[in-house]
Structures are given as structure tokens and as C-alpha cells.
Design a protein around this motif. Structure first.
Motif, PDB file in Angstrom:
ATOM      1  N   THR A  30       0.831  -1.210   0.000  1.00 16.78           N
ATOM      2  CA  THR A  30       0.000   0.000   0.000  1.00 16.78           C
ATOM      3  C   THR A  30       0.862   1.256   0.000  1.00 16.78           C
ATOM      4  O   THR A  30       0.562   2.235  -0.699  1.00 16.78           O
ATOM      5  CB  THR A  30      -0.932  -0.017   1.219  1.00 16.78           C
ATOM      6  N   THR A  31       1.944   1.243   0.766  1.00 16.16           N
ATOM      7  CA  THR A  31       2.859   2.392   0.763  1.00 16.16           C
ATOM      8  C   THR A  31       3.449   2.606  -0.627  1.00 16.16           C
ATOM      9  O   THR A  31       3.607   3.745  -1.090  1.00 16.16           O
ATOM     10  CB  THR A  31       3.994   2.163   1.779  1.00 16.16           C
ATOM     11  N   LEU A  32       3.769   1.518  -1.320  1.00 14.71           N
ATOM     12  CA  LEU A  32       4.318   1.625  -2.671  1.00 14.71           C
ATOM     13  C   LEU A  32       3.282   2.192  -3.634  1.00 14.71           C
ATOM     14  O   LEU A  32       3.612   3.044  -4.475  1.00 14.71           O
ATOM     15  CB  LEU A  32       4.788   0.243  -3.143  1.00 14.71           C
ATOM     16  N   VAL A  33       2.042   1.735  -3.524  1.00 13.65           N
ATOM     17  CA  VAL A  33       0.979   2.276  -4.382  1.00 13.65           C
ATOM     18  C   VAL A  33       0.844   3.778  -4.178  1.00 13.65           C
ATOM     19  O   VAL A  33       0.726   4.560  -5.134  1.00 13.65           O
ATOM     20  CB  VAL A  33      -0.360   1.558  -4.092  1.00 13.65           C
ATOM     21  N   GLU A  34       0.888   4.210  -2.930  1.00 17.02           N
ATOM     22  CA  GLU A  34       0.763   5.638  -2.636  1.00 17.02           C
ATOM     23  C   GLU A  34       1.960   6.411  -3.180  1.00 17.02           C
ATOM     24  O   GLU A  34       1.821   7.535  -3.673  1.00 17.02           O
ATOM     25  CB  GLU A  34       0.607   5.832  -1.137  1.00 17.02           C
ATOM     26  N   ALA A  35       3.158   5.812  -3.113  1.00 18.43           N
ATOM     27  CA  ALA A  35       4.347   6.472  -3.663  1.00 18.43           C
ATOM     28  C   ALA A  35       4.263   6.585  -5.178  1.00 18.43           C
ATOM     29  O   ALA A  35       4.658   7.608  -5.766  1.00 18.43           O
ATOM     30  CB  ALA A  35       5.604   5.694  -3.256  1.00 18.43           C
ATOM     31  N   LEU A  36       3.746   5.562  -5.837  1.00 15.70           N
ATOM     32  CA  LEU A  36       3.580   5.611  -7.290  1.00 15.70           C
ATOM     33  C   LEU A  36       2.556   6.675  -7.678  1.00 15.70           C
ATOM     34  O   LEU A  36       2.736   7.395  -8.668  1.00 15.70           O
ATOM     35  CB  LEU A  36       3.152   4.240  -7.813  1.00 15.70           C
ATOM     36  N   ALA A  37       1.482   6.784  -6.900  1.00 15.50           N
ATOM     37  CA  ALA A  37       0.472   7.806  -7.179  1.00 15.50           C
ATOM     38  C   ALA A  37       1.055   9.207  -7.015  1.00 15.50           C
ATOM     39  O   ALA A  37       0.760  10.126  -7.790  1.00 15.50           O
ATOM     40  CB  ALA A  37      -0.730   7.616  -6.250  1.00 15.50           C
TER      41      ALA A  37
END
Length: 735
Positions: free
Chosen positions: A38-45
Motif C-alpha cells: 500500500t505504501t508503494l501504491v501511494e508512492a507511485l500515485a
């Protein structure tokens, strides 16, 4: 791909509607719990410009669509869609739970995606990494899904990056370790006081450039002198791995002949190998530091997704049939083709009602369309909670979810995903198609829920809403099974594990306003006679007016397992009139269903009616039914009644290292191992017959015993005599 020195820009704050499948990328993120998905998804966004700060949209809500249960547990328990734009493409990032109990959500995400990004944490033990991810990797491999790996938490790593890449090669590259190789080497800054060195950038192995993120931006630099030797060795291995997967058979000869292969040739071959699912690059990533605009490695990941992962046009569609099962030619991902879409997730909103996340595989879905809904149902015994069903329904508003926001869209084309409001008759896994040409997609495999928990309403008010709320819960989550046990009368919720159960109970309370209590799950026992016996049933009452008179004598003898109850009439001379023979049998069978020792059904006996008495006025059907029941009870009082317990055939699939502990554990559960066999690389299938009383919690215990790597299935085999000591305990409890 991931080595490019130029910078992309995303669409700040916006999530565009895709115009054509070639501009779409659907990626499911897979990884063990706390791997950082989830942290990675937020970083990609954030890097794509969809948000201005990590994990937050304009209204301050989170990027991922978290429910209250997830906030309370600080853990993802459901599939979440985050769409972003990068390099002219719309990327649908499907964030899945990492905990094994929610593998149903993970498989739904895999169904909706065309490629998978496996997230592994360098801060976790190797066994934790292997437990969940290896099984999912094999599932993706079985359908040829392209896969890449990203390593997180390098700042606090237990395992260095080079050791993590070797571990990934061992876990995911069993057939070809050279097909699992890093594209970059991490660059670390000075070691901090806590002993951890911050990740500051990446060195591209193909471009031989350092991409430095230390100032919050991405800057290309030449490698330092001390980076040259490890860079050269890793680069050579990567090039050899790319050439081995290349369709150009001359590349290896040219490379071995000393020719310097240009960057474009290598990059193009790498992208094709990734899209084919034959090469699996390993990358590293970290979220943006405070005040930084981009997380480390996020540009490289987004480039990999847009350039290396396939479009929906390149991903074969699941098999499609007519509703009566007639096969059809393979469909393509064509926005102008026949409509075929699938509900991959169902959720509930207190204001919008039922919300369905839909993947369109063919055709175009629009608001206000009337569609045909078809659900496979589950034909297994006990799955009456999900029958096959068909309906016509009108499509509500289409939206692109982003956090808790719903952004309206005009259409959802083939290859894209959208959230559809008020598909009231559609459940997770259902197919949507045109009403004029109904179609049905092959279903995806759901995990078998193997943890039973009996529930009952907490109060009368809860009881009034319980059945409706449980039906909604099962429609939302097909990995859950609801059973009204006919033998015990209990309402049983079958879940994948304890966390799955806890979330289900939370949703009942928070979303449906129903409070339930859990009670001990009862296993359906049986009773039988251990030897022959006789009984006299005498029902004689005279209290004025019409009386009751019936006498019958029976003999009882045990029969082989599975024989049921046999009734034999051997009355001679009409001592029991013919019209009352059936009455005696009816009374015997009714008493057998109620049980004779502890309230469990009586089975596998022959009852012989050999004599009796009747009265010309006072005998009746009811009187002889009562006499038959009394005769069976008296026979039981003078005989030894044996308890029979259900025995399950259990199949346990485990890594070879756990065969000894698992077999020992099964023996401790009164199990009888019936065989073992090799099942693929490093796996063993153990078969055993185990009493069901001993495996109520086996789903939880096996996971603990094998560190999440073991799987099992169970099926009813037979009822078998229960040990005397346990039978005495049952009599004391239920008698």
C-alpha cells in the motif's frame, strides 16, 4: 525501461478515462503482510502526480479505498483500485491484502490484472517472504502472467539487496534462476547513528547511470569509481539473461564474439521478454522522503509497467460459453466486440448501496445499459448459499474510484475497470453481458473456506436482520460459506482463517448493524447399536372417552456402515393389524432421527417387528407411532449404543521440509496417514483420514506449523466408531 534518463510527468489530481486498450495497464500488487504494497501504491500515485503528498487526495482521504475495519487493524483486508496516468497510459494499480486469510481478494485482483508486481520486504525473514508469495507466483506462472519483483525496506534491511535477489531467484526462478535478475543496484548514503544507511538512488545496469534521488528529484549521474566493479559483474549477468530470452538467435554469438550490443537492442529484448512472462526483473523502491516529490525507484517502476508489462490486448481472455455451456470462439479485447464483463469485487456503501468493481474484457459498458447477469453458483454440497442465478438489471452510474472519491466516467472500454453502482442482482464472480446475447465466463478458483464457526444472533433485533445480512456478506465475499447444518441446527460461517472471521464479524456489526455471538461448533455425530437387542413398546392410556392402546415388540440388530435403517415386518396372526404396521415404522424412524443416547441420529440398524397387541376401539395410528418409539428406546436401554464420528479425507500439500512435523501432528489428531507422494518441485502431498472433531482449527494450526506454506483440503469420507473414552465424554455433555 526503468533505465531511462528522461523524466515522465503524470496528470496531477486526475484519473483520465482510457480511450483504447493499448493505453491501459492493469497490474496487481502481490506480497506478504507488511511488505509495503500500500505504501508503494501511494508512492507511485505521488510520483505520477495524482496526489501532492504521500497517500492523500485533495479532500484529505487516503489513496487506497480503506474501510473502517482496515483502519482499526492497520492492515489491508480487501482489494483496492488506484488508477494513475504515466507516459500516456492509464495504470490500474490493484492493491491486494498480504495476509493469507484474504487470498480470495488476491485471486480476484489477479483475475482483473494482466501482470503482477511482487513486493518483497528486505526487513522480513525469508520464510515470511516465501509463505504467501511463492504459491501465488506459481498460480501466476500457470496462466503465463508476466511478473516483476520489487524489493522494499532496504533502509532497514535484515537482508542485503544482493542476498534478496538471490532469494528471489531461488523462490521464483526454480526452473531458470537467470530469468530473475536485478535491473538496478541500490545506492546508499552515509550510515546513520542507528546503523542503517539511507537508500539515496539506483544505478541502472543497462544505461550504466546513477539515478540520484537524494535532493527529492531524479538526477542522472555517472557511477563513482567504487561502483564500477560490482556494476560490471551484475551488468554482464543481466545481459546474458536478456540474450537467453531473446528471440534473436544471433545475439548470443555476437555478444560472445565481443560485439558491444547497443542499449536499445537490449532494452527492446528485455521489454519483450517481460511482456511474454519469461523474464522477471527485480527492482528496488522506497517512498519519498519528507518534502520530496518522488519516491526512490518509482519512476523506474512506472516505466517498467508502461513499457514492459502487456496491454489488455496481449492478455488472453478467460474462456467464454453460452449460459447452457456451449463453447464459443475465443474473444478479443475489442471495445466494439460483444459485451463481456465480470464483477471482481462487491462492497457496500451506506449511501450508495451495493458497489461492484467490474473488469470489462470485451465490448464497452455504459451507464443506463441493461445487462444480463449470470452467476455460476457453487454446486458443491453445502453451498446452497451461492446458487446459480440469472437476471436482467440496469447499470447505474460508472465511476473511477480514487480513495473514497467516485469520479464519474462516461464509459468503460474493454480492458478497463470501473465501479458500477446498484447492480443489485450481481455478486462477486458474476458475468455481465448483452441481454440479446447472454454469455458466461469461466470462473476463477476461490479458496475453500475450512475454518467453521457457529454463530447466533445476539438479540431478537439482531435475529430479524441476521439472514439478510449474512446473505449480503457471502455475496460480497465468495471465499466465505454459510451453512445451516441440518443435523446440529447450527448456523455455521466457514472462513479461510481467524482474521477472515474477525473481519466478517466486524462487517456485520459496522456495515449491517448486526451483532452476533460465536458458539462452539458441533460436529454431526451418529449413534448405532453395538449388538442385538430387543424392546417392548407399550402405550396404554384410559382417562375417559376414547383411549389409546398399542403394544409392539421389536428386535434390533446392527448393520454395516452406510446401511441406514431397515424395517422388517414379521408379525404373524394379525396381532398388529396391517393398517398399523406403517405406524410402528413411522414411530421407530422418528425416534431414530431424534437419537436414543445423546440426541444424535441413529443409523445402520435393522428393526424387526415380531409381535404386538391392539384394541378394536382404542388403537390408532398415533398410539402405534408412540409404541414404536418406546420400543426402540427400551431396546437401547438394554444394549450398548456406540457413537459414530465423521471422518474426513484430508489432503495436505507441504514443502518437503515439513513432512515429518505434519505427519506427526496428524497422528496426534487420531489421524491415519494413507499415503504420500511427490507433487512438483520440493512439495509432498500427504493423504490421511482424520476425525472431523480433530480438525476444526486445522486451517489455523497448519499455517502456524508450516509458516504459511502448507495447504489442505478436506472431504467427508465416512462415519466411524468413536473411542470409548470420547464417547463417554459426549454422553456426559449431551446425554
Amino acid at each position: 525501461m526503468g533505465d531511462k534518463a528522461h523524466a515522465h510527468t503524470g496528470a496531477a489530481g486526475g484519473t483520465p478515462a482510457a480511450g483504447h486498450p493499448r493505453t491501459l495497464r492493469n497490474v496487481v500488487l502481490v506480497g506478504h503482510s507488511e511488505s509495503g504494497k500500500t505504501t508503494l501504491v501511494e508512492a507511485l500515485a505521488q510520483t505520477a502526480g495524482a496526489v501532492s503528498r504521500p497517500g492523500r487526495v485533495e479532500d484529505g482521504t487516503t489513496v487506497s479505498d480503506h474501510e473502517e475495519t482496515e483502519h482499526r487493524r492497520n492492515r489491508s483486508v480487501q482489494l483496492s483500485l488506484v488508477p494513475v496516468e504515466w507516459g500516456g497510459c492509464r495504470i490500474n494499480l490493484l492493491d491486494t491484502p498480504g495476509y493469507a486469510d484474504f487470498v480470495g481478494e488476491l485471486r480476484a485482483g489477479r483475475r482483473a490484472a494482466d501482470a503482477a508486481l511482487f513486493v518483497v520486504s528486505a526487513a522480513q525473514e525469508a520464510e515470511t517472504v516465501a509463505g504467501t508469495t511463492r504459491a501465488v507466483w506459481e498460480e501466476c506462472a500457470a496462466v503465463g502472467m508476466p511478473r516483476a519483483i520489487v524489493v522494499t525496506h532496504l533502509d532497514t534491511a535484515r537482508t542485503p539487496f544482493d542476498a534478496m535477489t538471490r532469494l528471489c531467484g531461488e523462490l521464483f526462478g526454480a526452473d531458470d534462476p537467470d530469468a530473475v535478475l536485478p535491473l538496478h543496484l541500490p545506492v546508499f548514503g552515509p550510515e546513520a547513528a542507528d546503523g542503517h544507511a539511507p537508500l539515496t538512488g539506483l544505478t541502472g545496469l543497462l544505461s550504466q547511470r546513477v539515478f540520484d534521488y537524494s535532493d527529492g528529484e531524479r538526477t542522472g549521474l555517472p557511477p563513482a569509481g567504487d561502483q564500477q566493479a560490482p556494476l560490471a559483474a551484475a551488468r554482464a549477468r543481466l545481459i546474458e539473461g536478456i540474450i537467453a530470452e531473446s528471440e534473436d538467435e544471433t545475439l548470443m554469438d555476437r555478444y560472445l564474439g565481443g560485439e558491444s550490443l547497443d542499449l536499445k537492442t537490449l532494452t527492446d529484448d528485455l521489454e519483450r521478454a517481460v511482456a511474454r512472462g519469461t523474464f522477471h526483473p527485480v527492482l528496488a523502491a522506497a517512498p519519498a522522503a519528507e518534502g520530496a516529490r518522488r519516491g526512490i525507484g518509482t519512476v523506474e517502476l512506472l516505466d517498467l509497467i508502461t513499457d514492459g508489462f502487456p496491454t489488455p490486448l496481449e492478455h488472453p481472455l478467460p474462456a467464454v460459453t453460452t449460459p447452457d455451456g456451449a463453447p464459443l470462439p475465443a474473444l478479443g479485447c475489442d471495445p466494439l466486440g460483444p459485451l463481456v464483463a465480470e464483477v471482481v469485487k462487491t462492497s457496500w456503501d451506506p449511501y450508495a448501496g451495493r458497489l461492484s468493481l467490474v473488469r470489462v474484457f470485451s465490448g464497452t459498458l455504459r451507464p443506463d445499459d441493461t445487462v444480463h447477469v449470470h452467476g455460476h453458483g457453487l454446486d458443491d454440497p453445502g453451498r446452497e448459499d451461492r446458487p446459480c442465478h440469472e437476471a436482467r438489471t440496469r447499470v447505474g452510474a460508472l465511476t473511477s474510484p480514487f480513495g473514497n472519491q467516485q469520479r464519474p466516467i462516461d464509459a468503460c472500454v474493454a480492458g478497463d475497470l470501473a465501479r458500477v453502482a446498484r447492480l443489485e442482482s450481481a455478486e462477486t464472480g458474476d458475468t455481465l453481458s448483452a441481454t440479446a446475447h447472454p454469455l458466461l465466463m469461466e470462473p476463477w478458483t476461490m479458496p475453500d473456506p475450512l475454518l467453521p464457526v457457529a454463530v447466533r444472533a445476539h438479540s431478537k433485533a439482531d435475529e430479524d436482520k441476521l439472514s439478510h445480512s449474512l446473505a449480503r456478506l457471502v455475496a460480497e465475499d465468495p471465499a466465505m460459506r454459510l451453512e445451516q447444518n441440518r443435523d446440529t441446527g447450527q448456523l455455521v460461517l466457514w472462513c479461510v482463517g481467524e482474521a477472515h472471521l474477525d473481519v466478517a464479524l466486524d462487517r456485520l456489526r459496522d456495515q449491517h448493524g448486526v451483532q452476533v455471538d460465536t458458539v462452539p461448533h458441533r460436529v454431526a455425530l451418529r449413534e448405532t447399536f453395538a449388538g442385538p437387542a430387543s424392546g417392548l413398546g407399550r402405550h396404554v392410556k384410559q382417562s375417559g372417552g376414547h383411549g389409546q392402546y398399542a403394544v409392539c415388540e421389536i428386535d434390533v440388530e446392527p448393520l454395516p456402515a452406510g446401511s441406514g435403517i431397515t424395517f422388517v415386518d414379521r408379525v404373524v396372526g394379525g396381532s398388529v393389524p396391517r393398517q398399523f404396521i406403517a405406524s410402528v415404522e413411522k414411530g421407530v424412524r422418528a425416534q431414530a432421527a431424534r437419537g436414543i443416547a445423546a440426541g444424535h441420529p441413529l443409523v445402520d440398524i435393522r428393526v424387526v417387528l415380531r409381535d404386538g397387541k391392539a384394541h378394536s376401539v382404542d388403537s390408532s395410528d398415533g398410539a402405534f407411532q408412540t409404541a414404536g418409539a418406546l420400543a426402540l428406546r427400551e431396546a437401547a436401554a438394554d444394549a450398548h449404543v456406540r457413537f459414530l464420528e465423521p471422518v474426513a479425507e484430508v489432503r495436505v500439500l507441504i514443502p518437503d521440509d515439513y513432512v515429518g512435523p505434519v505427519m506427526s501432528d496428524l497422528s496426534g489428531r487420531r489421524g491415519r496417514v494413507t499415503g504420500t507422494e511427490q507433487s512438483g518441485s520440493g512439495r509432498t502431498l500427504v493423504r490421511a483420514d482424520v476425525p472431523e472433531l480433530e480438525i476444526d482449527r486445522y486451517a489455523v494450526d497448519l499455517r502456524s506449523l508450516t509458516h504459511g506454506t502448507g495447504r489442505f483440503s478436506r472431504s467427508y469420507a465416512r462415519h466411524a466408531p468413536m473411542p470409548a473414552q470420547l464417547a463417554d465424554r459426549v454422553r456426559a455433555q449431551d446425554g
